[in-house]
Design a protein around this motif. Structure first.
Motif: not given
Length: 285
Positions: A25-33, A37-42, A57-63, A66-69
């Protein structure tokens, strides 16, 4: 020489963490534990999204599909592209929450935990396979944090923040449970601040974010400190390469517990052309 930073996302995250580049997706995923909140940024368009999880939420990773774990307070969950939520491994433990996590070369999620009161040895590092099988890789963890693999996958780097060390293991992808890791030794001990998140670059060097250290350090595979990036926020929590060619280093920061946070505490920063990152695998489930 001072480091030049750009502000990727100006925010006031309580505990920004888990910077991850989603290559598809050419984006950054990050979280605020703590903000749940799960954030994305293009970075190409500036487009941002925010999803509230309702739990730490400790972490969010791409699957891969598609989608996230998501590594959450009560276990690991799957979030489908259409927003459908389901537990992969539901394991609530009172007083314990998720912290940082990483996806291994085989597509499994290695998720760290910690106790709310940082009870020594009260947490684990657990491997979650795409089929939902969970195996404890490291017991007796205090603050499970940064994890990553060498470019060839034979070495595993790990941070239990309470030890103030970055440790390295031999990694056997065919081992069962704790047998996947052997010969634990110290790569480096941090003198100022505490090691938090980490990433490994294409040269096999380990970049370590320093909580209460206001910096990111790069260590050679021999444990030699060969670069220091000073950061205008004291609590640097994670780092990840992303952007065109995986050359830009993204940093998350936190403001929780600071009586006088700096203006950039809680924001996501980026150092352009900091180095050469490695493509990160997606979770296989």
């Amino acid at each position: 020489m001072s480091t030049r930073y750009d502000i990727a996302v100006r925010a006031e995250a309580l505990l920004g963490e888990g910077a991850t580049w989603d290559a598809d997706a050419a984006r950054l995923i990050w979280v605020d534990i703590l903000g749940c909140r799960v954030h994305t940024y293009d970075p190409a368009t500036g487009h941002r999204t925010v999803r509230t999880t309702g739990r730490h939420v400790g972490a969010a990773k791409p699957r891969a599909g598609g989608g996230l774990v998501l590594s959450l307070r009560d276990g690991v969950a799957l979030l489908d592209p259409d927003g459908t939520f389901g537990w992969l491994h539901h394991d609530p433990v009172p007083g314990r929450r998720a912290n940082d996590a990483a996806v291994a070369p085989d597509g499994s999620l290695w998720a760290g935990t910690m106790c709310d009161d940082e009870t020594p040895g009260g947490a684990t590092l657990t491997r979650h396979a795409p089929d939902g099988t969970a195996q404890v890789i490291l017991p007796d963890v205090t603050v499970g944090n940064g994890a990553g693999w060498s470019p060839d996958g034979t070495l595993f780097y790990y941070v239990d923040t309470a030890t103030r060390r970055v440790d390295v293991f031999d990694h056997d992808p065919d081992g069962e449970g704790a047998a996947r890791l052997r010969d634990r030794r110290t790569l480096t001990t941090i003198g100022t601040g505490f090691p938090d998140g980490l990433t490994v670059d294409a040269d096999g060097c380990v970049w370590v974010a320093l909580w209460d250290g206001g910096a990111v350090h790069r260590y050679t595979p021999d444990g030699v400190l060969d670069r220091v990036l000073e950061v205008p926020a004291p609590r640097v929590t994670s780092c990840a390469f992303g952007g065109p060619g995986l050359r830009d280093l993204y940093l998350t920061t936190a403001r929780t517990g600071l009586s006088r946070p700096t203006p950039l505490s809680g924001s996501v920063l980026v150092v352009r052309g900091a180095g050469q990152g490695l493509p990160q695998p997606a979770f296989g489930g």
